[in-house]
Design a protein around this motif. Sequence first.
Motif, PDB file in Angstrom:
ATOM      1  N   GLY A   1      81.235 -46.455  86.852  1.00 22.02           N
ATOM      2  CA  GLY A   1      80.822 -46.811  85.502  1.00 22.02           C
ATOM      3  C   GLY A   1      81.995 -47.099  84.592  1.00 22.02           C
ATOM      4  O   GLY A   1      81.863 -47.841  83.602  1.00 22.02           O
ATOM      5  N   MET A   2      83.151 -46.515  84.920  1.00 23.90           N
ATOM      6  CA  MET A   2      84.375 -46.762  84.140  1.00 23.90           C
ATOM      7  C   MET A   2      85.263 -47.822  84.793  1.00 23.90           C
ATOM      8  O   MET A   2      86.414 -48.012  84.393  1.00 23.90           O
TER       9      MET A   2
ATOM     10  N   TYR B   1      80.859 -40.582  81.224  1.00 25.19           N
ATOM     11  CA  TYR B   1      81.403 -40.620  82.574  1.00 25.19           C
ATOM     12  C   TYR B   1      82.538 -39.617  82.806  1.00 25.19           C
ATOM     13  O   TYR B   1      82.601 -38.999  83.871  1.00 25.19           O
TER      14      TYR B   1
ATOM     15  N   ASP C   1      79.864 -42.445  91.180  1.00 28.34           N
ATOM     16  CA  ASP C   1      79.071 -43.274  90.269  1.00 28.34           C
ATOM     17  C   ASP C   1      79.716 -43.336  88.886  1.00 28.34           C
ATOM     18  O   ASP C   1      79.736 -44.393  88.243  1.00 28.34           O
ATOM     19  N   ALA C   2      80.243 -42.182  88.435  1.00 26.28           N
ATOM     20  CA  ALA C   2      80.873 -42.130  87.113  1.00 26.28           C
ATOM     21  C   ALA C   2      82.159 -42.952  87.087  1.00 26.28           C
ATOM     22  O   ALA C   2      82.414 -43.701  86.138  1.00 26.28           O
ATOM     23  N   HIS C   3      82.969 -42.825  88.136  1.00 26.61           N
ATOM     24  CA  HIS C   3      84.181 -43.647  88.214  1.00 26.61           C
ATOM     25  C   HIS C   3      83.825 -45.132  88.223  1.00 26.61           C
ATOM     26  O   HIS C   3      84.492 -45.952  87.571  1.00 26.61           O
TER      27      HIS C   3
ATOM     28  N   LYS D   1      75.745 -41.651  80.478  1.00 26.49           N
ATOM     29  CA  LYS D   1      76.949 -42.480  80.560  1.00 26.49           C
ATOM     30  C   LYS D   1      78.171 -41.818  79.922  1.00 26.49           C
ATOM     31  O   LYS D   1      79.083 -42.494  79.444  1.00 26.49           O
TER      32      LYS D   1
ATOM     33  N   LEU E   1      76.060 -38.202  83.740  1.00 29.71           N
ATOM     34  CA  LEU E   1      76.010 -39.528  84.356  1.00 29.71           C
ATOM     35  C   LEU E   1      74.869 -40.350  83.758  1.00 29.71           C
ATOM     36  O   LEU E   1      75.029 -41.534  83.448  1.00 29.71           O
TER      37      LEU E   1
END
Length: 252
Positions: A185-186, A138, A181-183, A136, A133
């Motif tokens: 970011g995408m 993701y 958070d990763a989702h 980045k 994360l």
Amino acid sequence: DKSSKSSSNTTDGGEEVIVITPECKSLMNKALELYADALEPLKFKYNAHQNSTTAVQPDVAETFHKIAKLYCKQKSHASAVDAYHRALQAHGATPIDRSAVAKSKSKNVSSLYQDFTHPDAAIVWHDLASLHLTTKEYNDAVYASEKAVEVARQVVKSVAFNKSNNKMETIPMLAFQIAGDAHGGMHRHEDAIRSYQEAYHEFQKMARSSSSNSGSGSSDRPGHVEEARILHKLGMAFYHRNTMDDAKAHLM
């Protein structure tokens, strides 16, 4: 642990930046050397008593895990990822290959991993997800988060689970937040919402468990700050999806 000493500065935007002092860097390098020197005797200890070099080797895994965390502090991210992968392998997980997972005809991802994965692999998966994360990466963060949840839930369900191990019960709640958070970011806001909802569900389960066992001393259970953090993330995910009523309900 002297290698964790550092100072911090604050940017104009109020963001805290950790500054590693030269003394701290020297101590971390020395720690890395000591851990590296310890690996071969540890591997020999296991291999001398086992026919298979792929068997679970907790001491080796723990050492690689410590090496990975030191590399993270040094911002040597590629080396940290490699050390996390080696820790997972020593914990009984096969080498991480997401392409093999995608190509597999099996619907059960866990079937691609050895059945005797050490419980602490859940912690390593969580830390690896956190690193991905930060850098980045993701998709990798989501994948590692899912593995952290999977292993942690298997451990909690096992008859050998020590109920005083609050950290293992906390991992799904934290891992789902990383996935969210990763989702985000995408720009996958629907997936982010689902992940945060799962995180809040895990929080509620732990809160109920803490309430029913209030006399057993559960100081490590998540509190109101963690609840507020999850609800804020959930509210912002609704906001980015342009669902304002839901956003207000969670943010106010």
